[in-house]
Design a protein around this motif. Sequence first.
Motif, PDB file in Angstrom:
ATOM      1  N   TYR A 178       0.832  -1.214   0.000  1.00 59.24           N
ATOM      2  CA  TYR A 178       0.000   0.000   0.000  1.00 59.24           C
ATOM      3  C   TYR A 178       0.871   1.272   0.000  1.00 59.24           C
ATOM      4  CZ  TYR A 178      -4.788  -1.818   0.658  1.00 59.24           C
ATOM      5  OH  TYR A 178      -6.028  -2.388   0.477  1.00 59.24           O
ATOM      6  N   ALA A 180       3.719   1.675  -1.514  1.00 56.32           N
ATOM      7  CA  ALA A 180       4.124   1.914  -2.908  1.00 56.32           C
ATOM      8  C   ALA A 180       2.958   2.462  -3.728  1.00 56.32           C
ATOM      9  CB  ALA A 180       4.655   0.614  -3.520  1.00 56.32           C
ATOM     10  N   ILE A 181       1.761   1.938  -3.487  1.00 54.44           N
ATOM     11  CA  ILE A 181       0.583   2.421  -4.219  1.00 54.44           C
ATOM     12  C   ILE A 181       0.317   3.893  -3.885  1.00 54.44           C
ATOM     13  CG2 ILE A 181      -1.931   2.196  -4.355  1.00 54.44           C
ATOM     14  CD1 ILE A 181      -1.499  -0.865  -4.027  1.00 54.44           C
ATOM     15  N   ALA A 182       0.427   4.223  -2.617  1.00 57.77           N
ATOM     16  CA  ALA A 182       0.209   5.620  -2.205  1.00 57.77           C
ATOM     17  C   ALA A 182       1.191   6.539  -2.923  1.00 57.77           C
ATOM     18  CB  ALA A 182       0.367   5.737  -0.689  1.00 57.77           C
ATOM     19  N   LEU A 184       2.930   6.045  -5.748  1.00 53.42           N
ATOM     20  CA  LEU A 184       2.803   6.107  -7.208  1.00 53.42           C
ATOM     21  C   LEU A 184       1.515   6.790  -7.650  1.00 53.42           C
ATOM     22  CD1 LEU A 184       4.210   2.600  -8.204  1.00 53.42           C
ATOM     23  CD2 LEU A 184       5.312   4.839  -8.451  1.00 53.42           C
ATOM     24  N   SER A 185       0.433   6.614  -6.908  1.00 46.31           N
ATOM     25  CA  SER A 185      -0.803   7.305  -7.291  1.00 46.31           C
ATOM     26  C   SER A 185      -0.670   8.798  -7.034  1.00 46.31           C
ATOM     27  CB  SER A 185      -2.016   6.716  -6.563  1.00 46.31           C
ATOM     28  OG  SER A 185      -1.783   6.647  -5.179  1.00 46.31           O
ATOM     29  N   ALA A 186      -0.021   9.172  -5.928  1.00 41.90           N
ATOM     30  CA  ALA A 186       0.233  10.592  -5.671  1.00 41.90           C
ATOM     31  C   ALA A 186       1.162  11.170  -6.742  1.00 41.90           C
ATOM     32  CB  ALA A 186       0.834  10.784  -4.282  1.00 41.90           C
ATOM     33  N   VAL A 199       0.328  11.502   2.227  1.00 43.85           N
ATOM     34  CA  VAL A 199      -0.616  10.384   2.209  1.00 43.85           C
ATOM     35  C   VAL A 199      -0.378   9.531   3.457  1.00 43.85           C
ATOM     36  CG1 VAL A 199      -1.602   8.499   0.862  1.00 43.85           C
ATOM     37  CG2 VAL A 199      -0.353  10.324  -0.315  1.00 43.85           C
ATOM     38  N   VAL A 201      -0.844   6.184   5.697  1.00 44.36           N
ATOM     39  CA  VAL A 201      -1.016   4.739   5.457  1.00 44.36           C
ATOM     40  C   VAL A 201      -1.050   4.033   6.810  1.00 44.36           C
ATOM     41  CG1 VAL A 201      -0.102   2.705   4.261  1.00 44.36           C
ATOM     42  CG2 VAL A 201       0.357   4.996   3.333  1.00 44.36           C
TER      43      VAL A 201
END
Lengths: 397, 404
Positions: A178, A180-182, A184-186, A199, A201
């Motif tokens: 999560y 990494a997802i935070a 990359l989406s940011a 962000v 987490v």
Amino acid sequence: MSNPEGALSGVRIIDLTDERGIYGAKLLADLGADVVRPEPPTGDPLRSRGPRLATAPEDQQSLWFAFFASSRRFFTLDLSTAEGNNQLQSLIERASIVLTCKDAFGVNEAKLDEALEKRPELIVIDVTSFGNEGPWANYVSSDLVDGALGGAAATTGDADTAPLKFFGELNYMTSGAYTAIAALSALHHTRSTGEGQRVGVPVQQCIASCLEHVLMFYSYNEQFASTDGPILPRRGSLHWSNAYQVMQAKGGSIMITPTPNIEAQLTWLIEEDAFEDLLDPKYMEPENVQLLIQRIMEVLTTWAGEQDVEALFLAAQERHSPYGWVLPIEKVAENPQLAFREWWQDYKIGAETIKGPGAPYHLSENPWQLQHHGHLDDNTDDILKEIGWTNARGNQS
Amino acid sequence: MSRPLDGIRILDFTHVLAGPFATRILGDMGADVVKVNSIDRATGVNLATHPYFLQFNRNKRSLALDMAQEASRAISRKLCDEADIVINNFSVGVLKRWGIDFDTVAETNAGVIYAEMSGMGDTGPWSKFVTYAPTIHALSGLTHLTGVPGREDIGLGFSYNDHQAGLHAVVAILAALEARNRTGKGQRIDMSQFEVGVNFSGPSLLDWFANGNAARPTGNKLPYDHAAPHNCYKCADTIDDSIENERWIAIACMDENQWQAFKNVMGNPDWANSPQFNSAAERVNASDELDQAISAWTLDLEAAEVMEQCQRAGVPAGIVQNGVDLIEKDPQLAAYDFFQPMEGEHPEYGTMTGDRLPLYFSATPCDDYPRTRELGEDNAAVLTDWLQMSPEEYRVHDESGLLK
């Protein structure tokens, strides 16, 4: 330096994580980002995590660290000095993303609020065990405790065992993914708008979001006639659907399921003359699906006990039945599928090259690649130059 | 307010859990996810009324297409041209049979990111194998390793690898999106759920290759490091012998300070100062005796009381929470509205509840959770938005039986 062929080439990341987020930093680093991980002069405490390289007892090379801190550049920071703090600020000034875990090394000194004010495009990821608000915000934790409070431990184990933690660091690998997802989406949002952000987490929530059936059993309990209430108790390997379970065969254990095609499984048992009473018409009634599943699992348990485990696994897959041979790690290491796909990668650990896990995904244009950056201070001069310091420590250029 | 993936279009051919979980996350973050299903082929957990489907398909629009018909496949081909991302977790080859494999789609959509989440990857002697999460757990070593010494029939209590395959697919897709931002070029992602699973035993695999040590299950003990106590202990608020009515507390002393603090929490009993418990290594060696003594203490206390006392002293401890605890009792999750009603009334289930995305974006908050749609509920909207289909064209397709 990032991997120029990597998907994240050119993305600069400062890694101020501990166990809760380090897997996320690994995912980003192995995808080609330039990830710098500062360490205290006494060394990163995670370098002491086992297992260790037996042939290098003198310098205690940690295999745990080699895996989780792969593709990183390391940099010693003495945060008891003004110079060290200035160097940390210089690192952050050049970063696209800063990954943090609450109270990890450097986080409290990083002045990230100020950094965000100066550079609104900066992305800061804040991993905490429980979030920064709420009655448990200051609770301390570990993979075991986060797994307990996040709901994972209650699902795992058997009637005669305590609730169990997953082997290794699997709860923190969830929060790591999560993380990494935070990031990359940011980053995508920043590319579109120029706007950065923070962000949060919370690890507990990451774990609680990945519990498959647990919420479903609570919310839709009346639809699961086989249960007495909204909680499915831990029960070994038996899946919530009652249709997947580890059984004993000759020479080992095998996960067996009659799904997704129960008719095909019945046909197989008929061919093997092992169907017992399964052709009784009562099992064919739509309202007796659970009864059929329960009985077929009993029949399969008896039948499997007479089969060679490897032959049974391969025969099942030949019939498109998703059986799974329960393999110990030494068998996983010699798996023919992984060998064919040349999946294993070389990890350079100390003076040795060790085979280890490869890519969890393959990008056709930007191959995943481990980066080998050497020992703790091998990158120091380069990093100091990049942040505008001379290569002699302590002298700003 | 915007969300981080606003403007991204995803064509979603996923089913069961791994793929739908990936696209749920992408949808939660603002992507326009169009989930394609054939009504006649939806069975079991892929039925739109199954709780499983309802749980993992919120924040998506639903397009029903009868992929058995050539005209439907032609529509899906046009949709692929409009997509930033095409994703599926079918076995290798299904989308090729529909004429929408990566090579075909990339001919007219060079920027497409095409993610395939097969069980074993698209090459190799096991590439045609059929897998669900329990299959992957078994083959990857996760089942063998998670349990107590001497048993290999316990494993993980839910489909962990499906969730993780979904998370890793999102990571790969977002990385490809970053590469496309830089180069303008899309690409194909080949993700083997098996390889994701094997990856989780990274340190143990390195230990095997480097040292010849084969990891074995260790219960709640750490496999390689010294930390004790490190276990779950039964508490006084256990109601009866049924497992669902047991009450447990997890306690983990990760260093010497925490052990000293924990001794104080227990009232510094004589047994805790026995030489056999002096160091973490000694406590690990004597963990049976240690766990027995701690259990005797926790059995007189309620789990919440132990947690509060330990946490006040800086000792990691937490109740082993089940679904009811998480949803009804946990004050921390409640403070974040972690479980919340989904937007919109479902025709059959009314207001549905779900867990929110566990990511808190300061500038692009992800607070929109529309309910799972019925199959085909968004046919007209999707075909109008993505393909600019006129009402007349839509009517013709609908009447010809393609949109089901």
